[in-house]
Design an enzyme around this catalytic site. Structure first.
Site, PDB file in Angstrom:
ATOM      1  N   GLU A   1       1.065  -8.587  11.750  1.00 42.64           N
ATOM      2  CA  GLU A   1       0.877  -8.253  10.338  1.00 42.64           C
ATOM      3  C   GLU A   1       2.238  -7.995   9.673  1.00 42.64           C
ATOM      4  O   GLU A   1       2.469  -8.413   8.539  1.00 42.64           O
ATOM      5  CB  GLU A   1      -0.036  -7.024  10.251  1.00 42.64           C
TER       6      GLU A   1
ATOM      7  N   ASP B   1       0.762  -1.253   0.000  1.00 39.15           N
ATOM      8  CA  ASP B   1       0.000   0.000   0.000  1.00 39.15           C
ATOM      9  C   ASP B   1       0.796   1.308   0.000  1.00 39.15           C
ATOM     10  O   ASP B   1       0.499   2.202  -0.770  1.00 39.15           O
ATOM     11  CB  ASP B   1      -0.926   0.041   1.220  1.00 39.15           C
TER      12      ASP B   1
END
Ligand code: GLC
Length: 434
Positions: free
Chosen positions: A400, A168
């Site tokens: 994550e 991202d």
């Protein structure tokens, strides 16, 4: 190790909703495209029905033009921004009538995921039957890409948004955002209520993210208009690697199923052209690595990231080139103070080991690199990627992403972003069995 594996299974079972998995609670409450693929690989090892359901649910959200969205909003949930009412997938005339989604995609992993599921399966006949029932949808998705995302007919597909890349807020996008004049929007983010803002993208980055979507929405997500007008139009080596790898898997699976010669032939054509262009256009001799190409401004984006080495996973580089790439990888990313593999070049001044895709290690990229390195015979380095992955998860939990600096891993606090994160668990299960 047995304990770690049991914990991973628990993470996956807890994130399972009955028909699909969430990446993790609070932060990501819907189904994400490439997450669902990695998750299915994990489930395949201990619960094949869930793996199959995960993929079927995703494919059920396919649009009439073959497009498979990046997020499927199965439920109403206002803990996530921007949600369904911002994305407005209904603007596109061929969007799914059944599910709300975003109007963008994510890396096309589903093809190779089906092949991984088949390899893991201990009932090959049943698995092949399942695959035969869904494979055409994946083929149709590849056809969507080659028809709509390759305006110069090069065999390389573009992404029109950084979220399509899966990486991202990579520093690579900074170069593109500099060319944009995005408004200063007013909006309420939700991610920073769940996770420390220091580990997430900035407000200004979000302005750019929203601006690109606003432009696409003005044109009802028309691919043609996006190709013509989007300020963000990039050929991404990771994204194209996923497509090429998945092409290869579809060929192998169609051969097992039998028939389908027209599809196999088409896939082989795409494959030849894609690999050739990939090697000609996306390799940077001087850097010794694959890089991104800015199709809007017609220029290479000369930065090295973990995506730069991903082509090993799809057999794209020659052996000689692979050797060079691995040398670069070890020089820049692999000294003894670093865990493999940081998401962005640790020697760059844009590197930030805490901030999302600007430096931390991500388990899905490690899995891709591990398999790619192994396939080219770099056994020791592959083994190190695997061991580093196990170490980081053992010390911190199923986070994550992780700080790439080993010195930060002394008190169990070097895991960042969401915890109990599905693909970290799923791909660890696969690596432990491999
Ligand atoms: C973040 C990641 C993306 C992932 C999503 C859900 O947006 O950058 O790759 O798919 O979270 O886990």
């Amino acid at each position: 190790m047995i304990k770690l594996q049991e914990q991973a299974i628990e993470v996956l079972n807890n994130n399972w909703t009955g028909s699909f998995s969430i990446p993790c609670a609070n932060l990501y409450p819907f189904q994400w495209k490439w997450d669902s693929g990695f998750i299915a690989i994990g489930f395949a090892h201990f619960d094949m029905p869930k793996a199959e359901k995960e993929i079927s649910t995703l494919l059920d959200a396919q649009w009439e033009n073959g497009f498979i969205p990046h997020i499927v909003f199965h439920t109403e949930n206002d803990s996530y921004f921007p949600g369904a009412s911002f994305h407005r997938s209904d603007l596109h005339p061929l969007a799914s009538k059944k599910y709300k989604s975003t109007g963008m995609v994510q890396p096309p992993v589903t093809g190779f995921v089906l092949e991984e599921m088949y390899k893991v399966s201990n009932n090959k006949e049943a698995s092949l039957k399942y695959i035969a029932s869904v494979i055409d949808k994946v083929y149709f998705n590849h056809e969507y890409f080659y028809k709509n995302r390759d305006p110069q007919n090069e065999g390389l597909v573009y992404i029109y948004h950084n979220w399509e890349s899966g990486t991202d807020n990579s520093p690579i996008w900074d170069d593109i955002f500099e060319t944009m004049d995005s408004p200063d929007y007013t909006f309420e983010r939700r991610d920073t209520t769940h996770v420390d803002a220091a580990q997430r993208p900035s407000k200004r980055e979000y302005d750019h993210y929203l601006h690109i979507i606003e432009i696409a929405k003005e044109h009802n997500y028309s691919d043609e208009k996006i190709a013509e007008l989007s300020p963000f139009l990039v050929q991404d080596p990771l994204f194209n690697t996923m497509l090429i790898k998945s092409n290869e898997s579809l060929i192998a699976l169609y051969k097992l199923i039998g028939g389908n010669n027209d599809k196999i032939e088409q896939l082989e054509k795409w494959q030849e052209k894609s690999k050739k262009s990939f090697n000609n256009k996306l390799y940077d001799e001087e850097l010794g690595a694959y890089i991104h190409y800015d199709l809007r401004n017609e220029k290479p984006l000369r930065h090295v990231s973990s995506s730069s080495f991903s082509p090993l996973f799809a057999g794209i580089p020659s052996n000689e080139r692979a050797q060079k790439m691995v040398t670069v990888m070890m020089d820049k990313f692999g000294n003894e103070n670093q865990y493999l593999c940081a998401s962005f070049d640790p020697t760059s001044n844009r590197f930030n080991p805490k901030k999302y895709w600007r430096g931390p290690v991500w388990i899905n990229l490690n899995w891709i690199l591990y398999n790619g390195l192994k396939a080219y015979g770099f056994k020791d380095i592959a083994a190190r990627v695997k061991q580093d992955t196990i170490d980081m998860i053992e010390k911190n939990g199923f986070y994550e992403y992780f700080d790439s600096r080993k010195e930060m891993h002394t008190d169990g606090k070097a895991g960042y972003g969401g915890n109990h994160f599905s693909w970290s668990a799923a791909l660890l299960i696969d690596m432990l069995k491999n």
